[in-house]
Design a protein around this motif. Structure first.
Motif, mmCIF file in Angstrom:
data_model
loop_
_atom_site.group_PDB
_atom_site.id
_atom_site.type_symbol
_atom_site.label_atom_id
_atom_site.label_comp_id
_atom_site.label_asym_id
_atom_site.label_seq_id
_atom_site.Cartn_x
_atom_site.Cartn_y
_atom_site.Cartn_z
ATOM 1 N N PHE A 1 -32.239 -93.587 117.704
ATOM 2 C CA PHE A 1 -31.623 -94.558 116.789
ATOM 3 C C PHE A 1 -30.766 -93.905 115.710
ATOM 4 N N ALA A 2 -31.352 -92.957 114.978
ATOM 5 C CA ALA A 2 -30.603 -92.380 113.866
ATOM 6 C C ALA A 2 -29.352 -91.663 114.359
ATOM 7 N N SER A 3 -29.404 -91.146 115.579
ATOM 8 C CA SER A 3 -28.248 -90.426 116.118
ATOM 9 C C SER A 3 -27.106 -91.367 116.464
ATOM 10 N N GLY A 4 -27.388 -92.656 116.489
ATOM 11 C CA GLY A 4 -26.339 -93.603 116.867
ATOM 12 C C GLY A 4 -26.264 -93.829 118.369
ATOM 13 N N PHE A 5 -27.152 -93.168 119.105
ATOM 14 C CA PHE A 5 -27.153 -93.273 120.560
ATOM 15 C C PHE A 5 -27.393 -94.720 121.004
ATOM 16 N N TRP A 6 -28.346 -95.353 120.352
ATOM 17 C CA TRP A 6 -28.717 -96.732 120.689
ATOM 18 C C TRP A 6 -27.539 -97.689 120.529
ATOM 19 N N GLY B 1 -27.126 -101.396 121.860
ATOM 20 C CA GLY B 1 -28.276 -102.183 121.421
ATOM 21 C C GLY B 1 -27.977 -102.902 120.118
ATOM 22 N N SER B 2 -28.746 -103.926 119.853
ATOM 23 C CA SER B 2 -28.494 -104.706 118.642
ATOM 24 C C SER B 2 -29.186 -104.065 117.451
ATOM 25 N N GLU B 3 -28.688 -104.372 116.277
ATOM 26 C CA GLU B 3 -29.243 -103.806 115.063
ATOM 27 C C GLU B 3 -30.651 -104.350 114.823
ATOM 28 N N ALA C 1 -32.973 -96.190 110.392
ATOM 29 C CA ALA C 1 -33.646 -95.293 111.350
ATOM 30 C C ALA C 1 -33.750 -93.883 110.782
ATOM 31 N N LYS C 2 -32.703 -93.462 110.097
ATOM 32 C CA LYS C 2 -32.724 -92.116 109.533
ATOM 33 C C LYS C 2 -33.838 -92.007 108.487
ATOM 34 N N TYR C 3 -33.971 -93.071 107.712
ATOM 35 C CA TYR C 3 -35.004 -93.084 106.677
ATOM 36 C C TYR C 3 -36.386 -92.883 107.288
ATOM 37 N N PRO D 1 -21.889 -88.261 111.416
ATOM 38 C CA PRO D 1 -23.341 -88.072 111.278
ATOM 39 C C PRO D 1 -23.942 -87.043 112.240
ATOM 40 N N VAL D 2 -23.475 -87.028 113.479
ATOM 41 C CA VAL D 2 -24.052 -86.068 114.435
ATOM 42 C C VAL D 2 -23.680 -84.648 114.025
#
Lengths: 658, 527
Positions: A20-25, A31-33, A126-128, B384-385
């Motif tokens: 999630f935090a990587s932005g992959f999702w 995927g939805s927020e 997600a990062k948090y 970010p990455v």
């Protein structure tokens, strides 16, 4: 089994981080927020809950074991082997680390749940949670590791998590600055810690707890070790503790650390990470107990820190800053107990403080949430009517920290003051007592200015005030409950005796099997009896609370008058500006370092590189000069050759004739 | 096939050269595109990495001597031979080279705008020369490879660098060549000394180990030889005060050049100390140990202090190298197992972390065409990455536990502490200062408000760039969490070096080798 306690939060972090935090999702799986936030919340909180459950299960397992050998060791693999030095990834669950693990996972779990509500609107949600789980992983490594280097892993790791979370909203330069300050100040402490590890290895030929403490408690072994060396070990480790647990002179990072999200302040900068120093010294009780000099330094630093921080807390206007200085002050209490050798008393305060300070921080978060980000108590007031749950729980927390009888802080603080006095540190005891007054005063001020009196909230904000969602208020209620009843686990023996309860201090009984206590026997012949001590501290709390009520409830115009009194003004301003310590450090350390760095950089360019280029330039000049000799004129070549041949001839003749 | 699986050192050395005719063929005969040439070069370096893996897996633990040895007479009447082999000291440097080379080639995919063919050829040439330098066990062979490294690097900086590239390339070349010239003279002296002592000519390193050289001060034969070798390696490392070519070279070099320069090339110097200087001249080393350690410690602190003032990101990383290599040298000069092993381990760590940092600076430079720290700010928001990788490299560089840098620094400082606690305390200031300059730089580039228009449109790193950084990131974790396979392969060789060459000074305590409690010399205490 112990491994899973630390591994599961790491798995949670990896999952939330990589997916999630990587932005992959969002980017690749589209995927939805909403799904993202749901999954992140469940994973983030779930892993900590699982850890908490495992810790609890192991707690009962420890209870079922025979008291002196209540420990479980799990060896995973050899980490750094080099010659005679070796350190393993080995985990140790004894009664001490078990208590720590329970606090970290359960309080941690509550704060994770709270965060679901508090951080709801956050984009980097997600990062948090990734960072938060990483923190739990490192914190558990810190307490469960079975060697000094492994403690150091956790030690630096929580520093990293702290750095990342303080600077979580990094767009504001001051937040990023605060994170960096925390990391660097902690590194100064780590400098001492790591040298301490080296010295431990040098003296004990090992860094593993059982071996080091085994040898340290062996009189035959210790007879060959000079007492100074033990003191130096104790003090080097204490440098680390001073950094992490924000004591004089390295406390300056903690108030700034409030730049992070409030649940982070509750978890890292109040309940768990900052208490690591107290854990460390309790863990090394064998070493500290053999060095009265080190103990004296610890208890003195602690008493001064406790007092100094309280004097600052009293004038701060930022709700979180008051709590931050209060934390520093309370950590001072823990170190006082630990410094005099009353390890379990210190640890017990660590536990109750985790409850009530986490409660207070989360409460302040709820206030800030309700007021759309307002943190200045001068713009609060009268909030009880709008956010009653927050107000009541905050009130309970205030009573607990102020040391009002029958709340948890009362028992733990009196345990500390009692043992400090009993062991003959009467001056420290007096400082502690004065700090009790100050504590009650500033906490009373904080509560009254926030929740009682007339509302000073800006009109624009007032219409939006709302009580926080259940995800936030339930943790508050649970913690409030703990802040009340938590104290009964460890009622100090002397209070227990007064009430006619035998062996009242269950906490002490449980934890002390992991700790080598001083061979201290209460002398019994002190100026003040137990009852008198108790009356003193109750009176101190009462004075503080009464003072707060008078100044901030009944005569709200009085504080300003006092503050503008000519003799008080310097004191007031000094306290408000934190006694100018940050300015002093800036002037003595930061600016000179900048200057030195600039000068060194110029020196490097001008002199060192200048010398290199200078040599090159000389070569070039010589070449240009000699170039003239290469004129291409046969005549001049012949002349030079003739001169050369003649010179050689003369040389040979002289050489031969010598 | 069997020899492939069990490791063939000579194949690993020369395999990259096979790529040169391949690229020439693709370019002139097949008339292929640049892309095909890049793929060919990448494939060659990748295959070479695969070929080098057996060197690690079938490396026999517990053996102090040379493995994968090949010795073929070359110039027989001068005792020169083609002699290569690996021990626990050189093994990881060869692996570092084969590991970094494909990464570097992949990183230059779009960064080289002219002469791609020549660039790739030079890179492959460089790989062979570097591996050869670490594997050579004959002084002449070593010298050939050592000098051969200079040529491709000179062109890489001089052709594909930025504005002052010629200045930087010439400075790099001349400074290095000056050191090598002194070393050559010293090697010749050793050669004749060998004839004198053993009656036969030899250029073999292992034969030179057996020489006894009189030492009675700096003007004695051993003293002068020591000085010559010291200068050659000190310039290469570079040790303070011979370091000023490094920032210039890094600032001007293209990313690929910087990565190989910092990642691998500097290790030629540190490796030279361990392989040649220490065993050739043990008495001189012992005598000048305090000076050597002082230089190392000054380097640690000085490099860090100067790094903090840098306005150019690449220059900052370059000065951080000066500091880190000071740390490596400190470990080597304290002459005990932990120190030397930590030093060698830290060579690899520095290759990974500084290599990664230069790759990272390169990536951002390709986007913004500036390396000035002040031109950035708030970049984490749009990348970010990239921010995550940059953070990881930063943490590795400042020695965060569970990452590679910690293991090296910990062992070095532990060794230094056993040697003299003051050295450890001074060296450990490096861990504070490292955090100061690295985190400050990271913050200025990545954090803060995203206030510059040019930075708002930056796009995050793409798949190729992730593939460039990911292997290094994985290795950082592997070497931080499980260093045992590395350390256990180093230990016998380091142990043998210390025990045979420094029986009086070196402290070699093996596992379980515990001292009785009274057997420690504590500094003066009041009791």
């Amino acid at each position: 089994m112990i491994l899973w306690i630390i591994l599961i939060p790491l798995i949670g972090a990896a999952l939330n981080g990589l997916v999630f935090a990587s932005g992959f999702w969002k980017k690749y799986l589209r995927g939805s927020e909403h799904t993202e936030k749901t999954v992140v919340s469940i994973v983030g909180c779930g892993v900590v809950l699982i850890s908490a459950l495992i810790s609890s299960a192991l707690f009962f397992k420890l209870l079922s074991m025979e008291p002196p050998r209540r420990e479980i060791i799990q060896n995973l693999f050899e980490w750094i082997p080099s010659g005679s030095f070796t350190v393993s990834f080995e985990l140790l669950l004894d009664t001490l680390s078990c208590v720590m693990a329970l606090i970290i996972t359960w309080v941690g779990f509550l704060i994770h749940v709270y965060s679901v509500g508090y951080m709801h609107h956050e984009k980097a949600y997600a990062k948090y949670f990734t960072y938060l789980n990483i923190f739990i992983f490192f914190m558990l490594t810190l307490v469960l590791g079975n060697s000094f280097p492994l403690m150091f892993v956790g030690w630096e790791g929580v520093g990293l998590a702290s750095f990342l979370l303080i600077g979580f909203w990094y767009e504001k330069p001051e937040n990023a600055d605060a994170g960096r300050k925390a990391f660097i100040v902690n590194r100064i402490g780590d400098f001492g810690f790591i040298l301490g590890i080296f010295l431990i290895f040098f003296v004990f030929d090992s860094v593993n707890y059982q071996e080091v403490f085994g040898r340290a408690s062996d009189p035959a072994f210790m007879s060959a070790v000079p007492a100074t060396v033990i003191t130096v070990i104790a003090l080097l480790l204490f440098v680390g503790a001073v950094g992490k647990s924000a004591q004089i002179p390295l406390y300056v990072w903690l108030p700034d650390a409030m730049a992070g999200p409030t649940p982070v302040s509750a978890l890292i900068h109040a309940a768990t990470m900052v208490t690591a120093g107290a854990y460390m010294i309790a863990r090394c009780s064998v070493i500290y107990s053999q060095s009265p000099a080190a103990q004296m330094i610890v208890v003195t630093v602690a008493a001064l820190t406790s007092f100094l921080a309280a004097t600052i807390a009293i004038t701060q206007n930022d709700i979180k800053k008051v709590l931050a200085y209060s934390t520093i002050s309370q950590l001072g209490y823990m170190f006082m107990a630990i410094g005099v050798g009353a390890y379990t008393a210190g640890l017990f305060h660590l536990v109750t403080h985790a409850f009530f300070k986490a409660l207070l921080f989360l409460g302040s978060g709820s206030v800030i949430h309700a007021l759309s980000g307002e943190q200045d108590i001068r713009h609060m007031g009268g909030l009880r009517k709008f956010i009653p749950t927050t107000a009541i729980t905050f009130f309970i927390g205030t009573l607990a920290i102020a040391g009002v009888p029958f709340f948890s802080g009362f028992f733990s603080k009196d345990g500390i003051l009692g043992s400090v006095y009993e062991r003959g540190y009467s001056i420290h005891w007096m400082i502690g007592l004065v700090t009790v007054i100050l504590t009650a005063l500033y906490m009373g001020r904080l509560y009254l200015l926030t929740f009682e009196g007339k509302s000073r909230v800006a009109d624009k904000i007032r219409s939006h005030i709302h009580e926080s969602p259940l995800t936030m208020t339930i943790p508050l209620m649970v913690l409030a409950f703990l802040a009340v009843v938590g104290g009964y686990m460890g009622v100090p023996e002397f209070i227990g005796e007064l009430a006619g309860i035998h062996e009242s201090n269950l906490f002490d009984k449980f934890v002390s099997s992991s700790i080598t206590m001083d061979s201290f026997v209460p002398a019994g012949h002190h100026l003040l009896s137990h009852t008198t001590l108790l009356i003193f501290s109750i009176a101190a709390a009462a004075v503080g609370i009464a003072g707060a009520c008078y100044l901030f409830y009944f005569r709200p115009s009085l504080p300003e008058k006092i503050a503008s009194n000519k003799t008080i003004v310097p004191l007031y301003r000094g306290s408000l500006r934190k006694w100018y310590v940050d300015e002093l450090y800036d002037y003595v350390f930061v600016q000179p370092f900048r200057y030195l760095s600039e000068q060194a950089s110029k020196f490097d360019l001008r002199f060192i590189d200048g010398a290199v280029n200078g040599v090159a330039a000389v070569m070039k000049d010589m070449a240009l000069t000699l170039q003239a000799a290469q004129s291409g004129l046969l005549r001049s070549y012949a002349t030079l050759m003739g001169i050369g041949a003649f010179a050689i001839l003369v040389f040979i003749i002289i050489w031969q004739s010598l | 096939m069997e020899s492939l699986l069990s490791g063939n050192l000579s194949l690993v050395i020369f395999f990259p050269l096979l790529g040169i005719p391949l690229i020439v063929f693709l370019s002139y005969i097949y008339k292929g595109s640049e892309r095909e040439m890049k793929i060919a070069a990448l494939a060659v370096s990748l295959i070479n990495f695969v070929l080098s893996i057996p060197l690690f897996t079938s490396f026999a633990g517990g053996v102090p001597g040379m493995q994968f040895e090949t010795k073929i007479p070359w110039i027989a009447n001068l005792g020169v031979s083609y002699h290569v082999g690996l021990d626990g000291i050189s093994l990881f440097l060869v692996l570092l080279t084969t590991f970094m080379m494909p990464i570097t080639i992949l990183s230059s995919w779009h960064a080289i705008h002219k002469g791609m063919r020549e660039f790739l050829i030079l890179m492959l040439l460089l790989e062979t020369a570097l591996i050869g330098t670490f594997a050579a066990l004959d002084m002449i062979l070593f010298l050939v490879f050592w000098e051969a490294v200079l040529i491709p690097m000179y062109f890489i900086i001089g052709i594909w660098g930025t504005e002052r590239r010629i200045y930087a390339a010439v400075k790099f070349f001349l400074y290095s060549a000056f050191g090598s010239a002194l070393m050559l003279i010293a090697i010749l002296y050793l050669f004749f000394e060998h004839i004198k002592q053993f009656g036969a000519p030899s250029m073999d390193v292992l034969d030179f180990y057996k020489l006894t050289l009189p030492f009675y001060g700096i003007l004695s034969p051993q003293g002068l030889l020591f000085l010559a070798f010291f200068l050659a390696f000190a310039i290469k490392v570079p040790l303070f005060p011979f370091h000023t070519w490094l920032p210039d070279a890094h600032v001007e070099a293209p990313t690929a050049g910087s990565v190989i320069l910092a990642g691998v090339l500097l290790k030629m110097g540190t490796y030279g100390f361990v392989r040649f200087l220490l065993p050739f001249f043990p008495q001189a080393t012992e005598k000048y140990l305090p000076i050597l350690i002082a230089i190392a410690i000054i380097g640690i602190i000085y490099g860090a202090v100067v790094a903090f003032a840098q306005k150019d990101l690449k220059k900052l990383v370059a000065y951080s190298s000066v500091s880190h290599l000071g740390m490596v040298m400190l470990g080597i000069f304290v002459l005990n197992l932990q120190g030397v092993e930590g030093g060698i381990y830290q060579m690899i760590n520095h290759g990974l972390s500084t290599g990664a940092l230069f790759l990272i600076v390169g990536m951002i430079y390709e986007r913004r065409h500036t390396k000035k720290i002040a031109d950035f700010g708030g970049v984490a928001k749009v990348m970010p990455v990239f921010a995550a990788f940059f953070m990881l490299a930063t943490l590795s560089s400042i020695g965060l536990p569970l990452l590679n840098g910690f293991v090296g620094e910990f062992l070095i400082l532990l060794g230094a502490f056993e040697f003299n606690y003051v050295y450890a305390a001074l060296g450990a200031t490096g861990i504070i200062l490292g955090a100061v300059y690295m985190l400050t730089a990271y913050q200025k580039v990545m954090f803060g408000p995203l206030d510059k228009q040019e930075n708002k449109v930056l796009h995050d790193i793409n798949l190729r760039e992730i593939l460039v950084l990911l292997p290094i990131a994985v290795m950082m974790f592997v070497m931080g969490i499980y260093p045992k396979p590395f350390l256990s392969r180093m230990e016998p060789s380091v142990e043998a070096l210390l025990e045979t060459k420094f029986p009086n000074t070196a402290v070699v305590r093996k596992l379980g080798d515990e001292r009785p409690p009274e057997d420690r010399s504590y500094p003066e205490s009041p009791e």
